[in-house]
Write a protein that holds these residues in place. Structure first.
Motif, short mmCIF file in Angstrom:
data_model
loop_
_atom_site.label_atom_id
_atom_site.label_comp_id
_atom_site.label_asym_id
_atom_site.label_seq_id
_atom_site.Cartn_x
_atom_site.Cartn_y
_atom_site.Cartn_z
N CYS A 8 0.81 -1.22 0.00
CA CYS A 8 0.00 0.00 0.00
C CYS A 8 0.84 1.27 0.00
N GLY A 9 2.15 1.15 0.23
CA GLY A 9 3.05 2.30 0.20
C GLY A 9 3.17 3.05 1.52
N GLN A 10 2.46 2.63 2.54
CA GLN A 10 2.49 3.30 3.84
C GLN A 10 3.84 3.14 4.54
N LEU A 11 4.49 1.98 4.38
CA LEU A 11 5.76 1.68 5.03
C LEU A 11 6.83 1.55 3.96
N GLN A 12 7.96 2.22 4.18
CA GLN A 12 9.06 2.08 3.22
C GLN A 12 10.40 2.15 3.94
N ILE A 13 11.40 1.58 3.29
CA ILE A 13 12.76 1.61 3.79
C ILE A 13 13.67 2.06 2.65
N VAL A 14 14.58 2.96 2.96
CA VAL A 14 15.54 3.48 1.99
C VAL A 14 16.92 2.97 2.41
N VAL A 15 17.59 2.30 1.49
CA VAL A 15 18.93 1.76 1.75
C VAL A 15 19.91 2.37 0.75
N VAL A 75 -1.22 -1.98 7.77
CA VAL A 75 -2.36 -1.71 6.88
C VAL A 75 -2.54 -2.85 5.88
N CYS A 76 -1.48 -3.15 5.08
CA CYS A 76 -1.62 -4.16 4.02
C CYS A 76 -1.02 -5.52 4.40
N GLY A 77 -0.23 -5.58 5.46
CA GLY A 77 0.33 -6.84 5.93
C GLY A 77 1.63 -7.26 5.28
N GLY A 109 11.47 -8.50 -3.32
CA GLY A 109 10.31 -8.13 -4.12
C GLY A 109 9.79 -6.74 -3.83
N ALA A 110 10.04 -6.23 -2.64
CA ALA A 110 9.55 -4.90 -2.26
C ALA A 110 10.29 -3.78 -2.98
#
Length: 135
Positions: free
Chosen positions: A10-17, A76-78, A98-99
């Motif tokens: 859903c795009g609510q959670l993200q990580i930048v590496v 939210v999306c699991g 995959g993310a």
């Protein structure tokens, strides 16, 4: 330096590496199969210099060797986005390949728990295969 962004569905959670992965691998253990809903997990390890935005739900699982892993899911999306090993957070973070939504992402170098790999799953040439966890 390469910047990569991995997001939940859903795009609510993200990580930048930042930078290239320290390693890329797949795990065929039953816990990873259950966690991902797939027949294996594909993970990329990165240095601990990462940024997270959004809310995450944690789940802690103890591995076969006794290590404790803290998995972060989007409430939210699991989607399971990333995890760290407790006490080793300063070493790396593992992100679900995959993310990244990048078909050119580097292929795996290692495959663990081959004893539980579905026989129809074929690995790329050159992958180092471990019957269980090598640690």
């Amino acid at each position: 330096m390469v910047t990569r962004i991995a997001k939940c569905t859903c795009g609510q959670l993200q990580i930048v590496v930042e930078g290239e992965p320290l390693g890329v691998g797949v795990c065929h253990c039953f816990a990873c199969q259950s966690r991902t809903g797939s027949v294996f997990a594909a993970l990329a390890a990165f240095s601990p210099d990462y940024r997270v935005s959004g809310r995450a739900t944690d789940y802690i699982r103890t591995g076969d060797q006794g290590a404790r892993f803290r998995f972060r899911f989007c409430p939210v999306c699991g989607s399971n986005l990333y995890h760290t090993e407790e006490g080793e957070e300063h070493r790396s973070v593992a992100v679900a390949v995959g993310a990244f939504a990048d078909p050119d992402f580097p292929p795996p170098q290692d495959s663990v728990y081959d004893c539980r790999r579905h026989r129809w799953v074929k690995l790329p040439d050159g992958v180092t295969v471990y019957e269980k966890d090598p640690e």
